[in-house]
Design a protein around this motif. Structure first.
Motif, PDB file in Angstrom:
ATOM      1  N   TYR A  40     -27.426   2.617 -23.937  1.00 51.33           N
ATOM      2  CA  TYR A  40     -27.456   3.451 -25.345  1.00 51.33           C
ATOM      3  C   TYR A  40     -27.879   4.891 -25.470  1.00 51.33           C
ATOM      4  N   CYS A  59     -33.461  13.791 -32.637  1.00 46.32           N
ATOM      5  CA  CYS A  59     -34.062  12.545 -32.906  1.00 46.32           C
ATOM      6  C   CYS A  59     -33.622  11.891 -34.540  1.00 46.32           C
ATOM      7  N   GLU A  63     -33.829   5.398 -32.882  1.00 49.56           N
ATOM      8  CA  GLU A  63     -34.960   4.552 -32.692  1.00 49.56           C
ATOM      9  C   GLU A  63     -35.884   5.263 -31.094  1.00 49.56           C
ATOM     10  N   LEU A  64     -36.997   5.175 -31.875  1.00 42.99           N
ATOM     11  CA  LEU A  64     -38.219   6.045 -30.868  1.00 42.99           C
ATOM     12  C   LEU A  64     -38.111   5.056 -29.155  1.00 42.99           C
ATOM     13  N   GLU A  65     -37.888   3.859 -28.876  1.00 43.19           N
ATOM     14  CA  GLU A  65     -37.741   3.909 -27.371  1.00 43.19           C
ATOM     15  C   GLU A  65     -36.860   4.248 -26.740  1.00 43.19           C
ATOM     16  N   HIS A  66     -35.365   4.086 -27.666  1.00 40.04           N
ATOM     17  CA  HIS A  66     -34.428   5.314 -27.144  1.00 40.04           C
ATOM     18  C   HIS A  66     -34.704   6.630 -27.070  1.00 40.04           C
ATOM     19  N   VAL A  68     -37.311   7.819 -26.311  1.00 36.25           N
ATOM     20  CA  VAL A  68     -39.033   7.852 -25.102  1.00 36.25           C
ATOM     21  C   VAL A  68     -37.561   7.403 -23.919  1.00 36.25           C
ATOM     22  N   GLY A  69     -36.554   6.928 -23.808  1.00 39.82           N
ATOM     23  CA  GLY A  69     -36.043   6.521 -22.717  1.00 39.82           C
ATOM     24  C   GLY A  69     -34.575   7.932 -22.134  1.00 39.82           C
ATOM     25  N   GLU A  72     -37.310  10.816 -20.547  1.00 34.69           N
ATOM     26  CA  GLU A  72     -37.813   9.592 -19.469  1.00 34.69           C
ATOM     27  C   GLU A  72     -36.568  10.264 -18.285  1.00 34.69           C
ATOM     28  N   ALA A  93     -45.582   9.872 -28.960  1.00 33.45           N
ATOM     29  CA  ALA A  93     -44.741   8.637 -27.675  1.00 33.45           C
ATOM     30  C   ALA A  93     -44.425   9.486 -26.400  1.00 33.45           C
TER      31      ALA A  93
END
Length: 260
Positions: A40, A59, A63-66, A68-69, A72, A93
Protein backbone atom coordinates in the motif's frame (compact mmCIF):
# COMPACT_ATOMS: atom_id res chain seq x y z
CA UNK A 1 19.00 -1.21 10.33
CA UNK A 2 17.50 -3.07 7.37
CA UNK A 3 18.28 -0.56 4.68
CA UNK A 4 22.03 -1.09 5.24
CA UNK A 5 21.78 -4.80 4.45
CA UNK A 6 20.94 -4.30 0.78
CA UNK A 7 23.40 -6.20 -1.45
CA UNK A 8 23.84 -3.28 -3.83
CA UNK A 9 24.91 -0.99 -0.97
CA UNK A 10 27.39 -3.63 0.22
CA UNK A 11 28.81 -3.78 -3.29
CA UNK A 12 29.22 -0.01 -3.41
CA UNK A 13 30.98 -0.01 -0.03
CA UNK A 14 33.33 -2.78 -1.13
CA UNK A 15 34.23 -0.83 -4.26
CA UNK A 16 35.00 2.24 -2.18
CA UNK A 17 37.15 0.16 0.16
CA UNK A 18 39.08 -1.30 -2.77
CA UNK A 19 39.64 2.15 -4.22
CA UNK A 20 37.66 1.37 -7.37
CA UNK A 21 34.85 3.85 -6.75
CA UNK A 22 35.17 7.52 -5.76
CA UNK A 23 33.02 8.60 -2.83
CA UNK A 24 31.31 11.26 -4.96
CA UNK A 25 30.25 8.67 -7.54
CA UNK A 26 29.07 6.31 -4.82
CA UNK A 27 26.84 9.07 -3.41
CA UNK A 28 25.31 9.56 -6.84
CA UNK A 29 24.48 5.86 -7.04
CA UNK A 30 23.02 5.80 -3.52
CA UNK A 31 20.63 8.62 -4.38
CA UNK A 32 18.45 6.14 -6.27
CA UNK A 33 18.32 3.55 -3.48
CA UNK A 34 16.35 2.07 -1.77
CA UNK A 35 12.68 2.05 -0.98
CA UNK A 36 10.65 -0.35 1.14
CA UNK A 37 7.71 -2.02 -0.60
CA UNK A 38 4.69 -2.43 1.69
CA UNK A 39 2.08 -3.01 -0.99
CA UNK A 40 0.00 0.00 0.00
CA UNK A 41 3.08 2.26 0.21
CA UNK A 42 6.67 2.50 -0.98
CA UNK A 43 8.76 4.08 1.77
CA UNK A 44 11.53 6.24 0.35
CA UNK A 45 14.36 5.69 2.84
CA UNK A 46 16.91 7.68 0.85
CA UNK A 47 14.96 10.86 0.26
CA UNK A 48 17.18 12.62 2.78
CA UNK A 49 20.25 11.83 0.68
CA UNK A 50 18.64 13.32 -2.42
CA UNK A 51 16.65 16.21 -0.96
CA UNK A 52 18.20 16.91 2.42
CA UNK A 53 15.09 15.92 4.40
CA UNK A 54 13.52 12.51 5.14
CA UNK A 55 10.14 11.55 3.70
CA UNK A 56 7.16 13.22 5.39
CA UNK A 57 3.89 11.34 6.00
CA UNK A 58 0.67 13.09 4.99
CA UNK A 59 -1.99 11.43 7.17
CA UNK A 60 -5.05 13.02 5.58
CA UNK A 61 -6.81 10.49 3.35
CA UNK A 62 -4.82 7.49 4.59
CA UNK A 63 -6.23 4.52 6.49
CA UNK A 64 -5.15 4.39 10.13
CA UNK A 65 -3.62 0.93 9.75
CA UNK A 66 -1.57 2.14 6.79
CA UNK A 67 -0.19 5.09 8.76
CA UNK A 68 0.80 2.79 11.63
CA UNK A 69 2.44 0.35 9.22
CA UNK A 70 4.45 3.09 7.52
CA UNK A 71 5.66 4.48 10.85
CA UNK A 72 6.61 1.00 12.11
CA UNK A 73 8.95 0.54 9.16
CA UNK A 74 10.33 4.08 9.31
CA UNK A 75 11.23 3.56 12.98
CA UNK A 76 13.84 1.04 11.80
CA UNK A 77 15.96 3.84 10.32
CA UNK A 78 16.44 5.62 13.63
CA UNK A 79 15.55 8.96 12.02
CA UNK A 80 12.99 11.48 13.17
CA UNK A 81 9.56 10.95 11.64
CA UNK A 82 7.31 13.82 10.66
CA UNK A 83 3.55 13.43 10.11
CA UNK A 84 1.24 16.20 8.86
CA UNK A 85 -2.55 16.62 9.03
CA UNK A 86 -2.67 14.07 11.82
CA UNK A 87 -5.71 13.59 14.06
CA UNK A 88 -5.62 12.71 17.74
CA UNK A 89 -6.80 9.24 16.70
CA UNK A 90 -3.57 8.82 14.73
CA UNK A 91 -1.54 10.05 17.69
CA UNK A 92 -3.21 7.59 20.07
CA UNK A 93 -2.62 4.71 17.64
CA UNK A 94 1.07 5.58 17.32
CA UNK A 95 1.46 5.78 21.11
CA UNK A 96 1.07 1.98 21.09
CA UNK A 97 4.23 1.47 19.01
CA UNK A 98 6.54 4.28 20.20
CA UNK A 99 6.81 6.62 23.17
CA UNK A 100 8.96 9.24 21.40
CA UNK A 101 5.96 11.25 20.24
CA UNK A 102 5.17 14.95 20.20
CA UNK A 103 1.68 16.01 19.14
CA UNK A 104 0.89 19.58 18.14
CA UNK A 105 -2.92 19.77 17.92
CA UNK A 106 -3.31 23.25 16.37
CA UNK A 107 -1.38 22.47 13.15
CA UNK A 108 -2.12 18.72 13.53
CA UNK A 109 1.53 17.68 13.39
CA UNK A 110 3.14 14.63 14.99
CA UNK A 111 6.89 14.25 15.43
CA UNK A 112 8.61 11.02 16.39
CA UNK A 113 11.82 12.42 17.81
CA UNK A 114 14.79 10.06 17.73
CA UNK A 115 17.64 12.57 17.51
CA UNK A 116 18.31 16.26 17.95
CA UNK A 117 18.54 18.40 14.82
CA UNK A 118 21.06 21.23 14.68
CA UNK A 119 19.34 24.60 14.15
CA UNK A 120 20.41 27.22 11.63
CA UNK A 121 21.82 30.60 12.50
CA UNK A 122 19.73 32.09 9.69
CA UNK A 123 16.20 32.96 10.77
CA UNK A 124 12.85 32.27 9.13
CA UNK A 125 10.07 34.65 10.19
CA UNK A 126 6.45 33.52 10.03
CA UNK A 127 3.90 36.37 9.97
CA UNK A 128 0.11 36.20 9.88
CA UNK A 129 -2.58 38.63 8.88
CA UNK A 130 -4.82 37.58 11.76
CA UNK A 131 -5.20 35.20 14.66
CA UNK A 132 -7.46 32.98 12.56
CA UNK A 133 -4.46 32.25 10.29
CA UNK A 134 -2.37 30.78 13.11
CA UNK A 135 -3.42 27.17 12.41
CA UNK A 136 -1.81 27.32 8.96
CA UNK A 137 1.06 29.50 10.18
CA UNK A 138 1.96 26.99 12.89
CA UNK A 139 2.05 24.22 10.30
CA UNK A 140 4.60 26.33 8.39
CA UNK A 141 6.58 27.32 11.48
CA UNK A 142 6.77 23.81 12.95
CA UNK A 143 7.66 22.32 9.58
CA UNK A 144 10.60 24.69 9.29
CA UNK A 145 11.66 24.03 12.90
CA UNK A 146 11.44 20.26 12.59
CA UNK A 147 13.63 20.44 9.50
CA UNK A 148 16.33 22.26 11.44
CA UNK A 149 15.60 25.96 11.05
CA UNK A 150 15.50 28.75 13.61
CA UNK A 151 12.01 30.27 13.42
CA UNK A 152 10.47 33.42 14.85
CA UNK A 153 6.77 34.27 14.86
CA UNK A 154 4.97 37.56 14.27
CA UNK A 155 1.22 37.00 14.49
CA UNK A 156 -1.81 39.25 13.91
CA UNK A 157 -0.11 42.05 11.94
CA UNK A 158 -2.52 42.30 9.01
CA UNK A 159 -3.26 45.36 6.89
CA UNK A 160 -6.44 46.21 8.82
CA UNK A 161 -4.06 47.69 11.41
CA UNK A 162 -0.86 48.12 9.45
CA UNK A 163 0.85 50.02 12.28
CA UNK A 164 1.20 46.64 14.02
CA UNK A 165 3.38 45.41 11.16
CA UNK A 166 5.36 48.62 10.75
CA UNK A 167 6.24 48.58 14.44
CA UNK A 168 8.03 45.26 13.81
CA UNK A 169 10.10 46.18 10.74
CA UNK A 170 13.26 45.26 12.65
CA UNK A 171 12.10 41.63 12.78
CA UNK A 172 11.34 41.71 9.06
CA UNK A 173 14.81 43.01 8.29
CA UNK A 174 16.60 40.52 10.55
CA UNK A 175 15.00 37.44 8.97
CA UNK A 176 16.53 35.71 5.95
CA UNK A 177 13.25 34.28 4.67
CA UNK A 178 9.71 35.42 5.49
CA UNK A 179 6.55 33.34 5.33
CA UNK A 180 3.46 35.56 5.10
CA UNK A 181 0.21 33.76 5.93
CA UNK A 182 -3.09 35.52 5.27
CA UNK A 183 -6.72 34.97 4.34
CA UNK A 184 -9.45 37.48 3.42
CA UNK A 185 -8.02 39.48 0.47
CA UNK A 186 -4.47 38.22 1.17
CA UNK A 187 -2.65 41.58 1.04
CA UNK A 188 -0.02 40.91 3.71
CA UNK A 189 2.69 39.35 1.46
CA UNK A 190 2.51 42.31 -0.94
CA UNK A 191 3.05 44.79 1.88
CA UNK A 192 5.93 42.79 3.34
CA UNK A 193 7.42 42.28 -0.11
CA UNK A 194 7.54 46.04 -0.57
CA UNK A 195 9.50 46.48 2.67
CA UNK A 196 12.26 43.86 2.49
CA UNK A 197 15.09 42.61 0.24
CA UNK A 198 14.60 38.89 0.93
CA UNK A 199 12.40 36.02 -0.29
CA UNK A 200 8.76 36.19 0.80
CA UNK A 201 6.72 32.99 0.66
CA UNK A 202 3.00 33.73 0.54
CA UNK A 203 0.57 31.22 2.05
CA UNK A 204 -3.10 31.96 1.35
CA UNK A 205 -5.61 30.63 3.86
CA UNK A 206 -9.28 29.79 3.53
CA UNK A 207 -10.11 32.28 6.31
CA UNK A 208 -12.70 34.84 5.27
CA UNK A 209 -16.34 35.54 4.46
CA UNK A 210 -18.43 34.11 1.62
CA UNK A 211 -16.90 35.85 -1.40
CA UNK A 212 -13.39 34.75 -0.49
CA UNK A 213 -14.26 31.40 -2.16
CA UNK A 214 -12.49 29.27 0.49
CA UNK A 215 -9.19 31.09 0.02
CA UNK A 216 -9.26 31.61 -3.75
CA UNK A 217 -9.47 35.39 -3.37
CA UNK A 218 -6.31 35.42 -1.21
CA UNK A 219 -4.54 33.08 -3.62
CA UNK A 220 -5.32 35.27 -6.62
CA UNK A 221 -4.23 38.43 -4.80
CA UNK A 222 -0.90 36.83 -3.92
CA UNK A 223 -0.35 35.53 -7.44
CA UNK A 224 -1.04 39.02 -8.81
CA UNK A 225 1.12 40.85 -6.27
CA UNK A 226 2.87 43.96 -7.59
CA UNK A 227 5.71 43.47 -5.08
CA UNK A 228 8.77 41.58 -6.36
CA UNK A 229 10.38 38.53 -4.77
CA UNK A 230 7.17 36.75 -3.73
CA UNK A 231 6.51 33.04 -4.26
CA UNK A 232 3.09 31.53 -3.59
CA UNK A 233 2.08 28.07 -2.36
CA UNK A 234 -1.38 26.52 -2.37
CA UNK A 235 -4.31 27.44 -0.12
CA UNK A 236 -3.78 26.39 3.53
CA UNK A 237 -0.48 24.74 2.56
CA UNK A 238 1.55 25.72 5.60
CA UNK A 239 3.68 22.61 5.18
CA UNK A 240 4.66 23.62 1.65
CA UNK A 241 5.52 27.14 2.78
CA UNK A 242 7.63 25.92 5.69
CA UNK A 243 9.41 23.33 3.57
CA UNK A 244 10.24 25.83 0.82
CA UNK A 245 11.47 28.39 3.36
CA UNK A 246 13.67 25.72 4.94
CA UNK A 247 15.18 24.82 1.57
CA UNK A 248 16.04 28.47 0.88
CA UNK A 249 17.39 28.96 4.40
CA UNK A 250 19.60 25.90 4.06
CA UNK A 251 21.26 27.41 0.99
CA UNK A 252 21.93 30.59 2.96
CA UNK A 253 23.55 28.50 5.70
CA UNK A 254 25.74 26.68 3.16
CA UNK A 255 26.92 29.98 1.71
CA UNK A 256 27.63 31.34 5.19
CA UNK A 257 29.70 28.30 6.16
CA UNK A 258 31.61 28.40 2.87
CA UNK A 259 32.63 32.02 3.59
CA UNK A 260 33.78 31.34 7.14
Amino acid sequence: MKILKEKNIESILEQIKAGNLPVSEAMEQLKDLPFKELGYAKIDHHREIRNGYPEVILCEGKELEHIVGIVEHMLETGNNIFLTRASREVYEALEKITSDLEYHPIPRIIVVKKREVEKTESVILVATGGTADIKVAEEAALTAEILGNTVERLYDVGVAGIHRLLKNTDKLQQANVIIAVAGMEGALPSVIGGLVDKPVIAVPTSVGYGANFQGLSALLTMLNSCASGIGVVNIDNGFGGGYLAGTINRQIEKARRAES
